[in-house]
Write an enzyme that holds these catalytic residues in place. Sequence first.
Site, PDB file in Angstrom:
ATOM      1  N   CYS A 283       0.840  -1.200   0.000  1.00 59.03           N
ATOM      2  CA  CYS A 283       0.000   0.000   0.000  1.00 59.03           C
ATOM      3  C   CYS A 283       0.875   1.250   0.000  1.00 59.03           C
ATOM      4  O   CYS A 283       1.270   1.745   1.054  1.00 59.03           O
ATOM      5  CB  CYS A 283      -0.928   0.003   1.210  1.00 59.03           C
ATOM      6  SG  CYS A 283      -2.003   1.444   1.271  1.00 59.03           S
TER       7      CYS A 283
ATOM      8  N   CYS B 124      -0.522   4.165   1.887  1.00 55.56           N
ATOM      9  CA  CYS B 124      -0.373   4.075   3.360  1.00 55.56           C
ATOM     10  C   CYS B 124       1.053   4.396   3.788  1.00 55.56           C
ATOM     11  O   CYS B 124       1.274   5.080   4.776  1.00 55.56           O
ATOM     12  CB  CYS B 124      -0.685   2.666   3.857  1.00 55.56           C
ATOM     13  SG  CYS B 124      -2.129   1.898   3.174  1.00 55.56           S
ATOM     14  N   ASP B 125       2.022   3.841   3.070  1.00 58.58           N
ATOM     15  CA  ASP B 125       3.393   3.821   3.579  1.00 58.58           C
ATOM     16  C   ASP B 125       4.385   4.673   2.792  1.00 58.58           C
ATOM     17  O   ASP B 125       5.504   4.908   3.258  1.00 58.58           O
ATOM     18  CB  ASP B 125       3.923   2.368   3.567  1.00 58.58           C
ATOM     19  CG  ASP B 125       3.062   1.447   4.427  1.00 58.58           C
ATOM     20  OD1 ASP B 125       2.518   1.935   5.426  1.00 58.58           O
ATOM     21  OD2 ASP B 125       2.934   0.263   4.088  1.00 58.58           O
TER      22      ASP B 125
END
Length: 322
Positions: free
Chosen positions: A140, A143-144
């Site tokens: 992701c 997300c990261d």
Amino acid sequence: MSIEKVVIIGSGPAGLTAAIYAARANLNPLCFEGYSAGGLIPGGQLMFTTEVENYPGFPEGVMGPAMMKAFRDQAERFGTRFIRDDVSAVDFARQPFTVKSHDESASAHAVIIATGARANWLNLENEQRLAKSGGGVSACAVCDGALPMYRNQEVVVVGGGDSAIEEGSYLTKFAKKVFLVHRRDELRASKAMQARFFRLVEEGKMAPVWDSVVVDVLGDQTITGVRLKNLKTGAERDQACKGLFLAIGHTPNTDLFRDILALDDKGYIKLPRPGSTYTSVAGVFAAGDVADHTYRQAVTAAGTGCMAALDAERWLAARGIE
Ligand code: NAP
């Protein structure tokens, strides 16, 4: 056996937000929070994320597991009851519905499904090890990708669909260069996404690595590179990188509902009434990634979890169940 007003299956942001709303509406929800189904654990995909920086209300960011604990504590505070077990069978053919786990069984007037989806992985040993330890492997980028460890570094994205291009172009905001490793020499992504990709290639921010697959992930504590195999020539070479992002699709956790609920051709639960969480069976609602292959964000999952609880509350009230 008493009949529950509402049973919730799943305990990611969608399931737990549904639980908070249902509990506050005096529906006394029972939540099957799962155990290990679909490779997930209670709390869902966020349990495998490190820092979450895009969930509103956390200006300093929050760790995924800490956020899910807070969601669960909030649901519990208003009276949600939890069963830590995977659901193994459901019967939605007649009222009340039945939801069974290995050790428990519940009857319910309404069910909210929030079983989520799981990112597809290459399933290489070092990929899994470094993904679990926060060593620079992720499924992701949104997300990261903004973590300091990727700033001004070379990173690799695997995949040739819309997600790979979208995540790759997102990464160009931080990384020095993004290599897109695709197993063919033609992208699956939409024309618009392809145009975006080739623009970024011209600008030197992205570069394609065609006809190639990742056969190993290199590095001990953190990733130092990937071993690539060219599928046309069979040649292998190492590509240095400080991040590896998989964007090879997701699989919705809907095996339980096959032949029971209407699913789309990719297995996601169909929501026939646009703008609602109604499924093809009256009294069964779906929220979060199990019914969404487009947005897939914690905040959108939480939003649809809230919608599912409100839909269930109104559906029950119309039948005199409050
Ligand atoms: P996808 O369209 O299924 O693409 C997956 C990509 O990963 C494909 O290019 C596939 O290669 C590759 N792949 C699959 N398994 C692989 C493996 N084991 N090893 C190497 N490569 C592998 O998935 P997606 O990109 O996540 O998109 C899912 C859906 O969401 C699509 O309908 C997409 O349009 C939509 N979406 C839309 C947007 C947007 O419009 N903004 C953004 C993201 C996603 P092949 O091409 O060779 O099969």
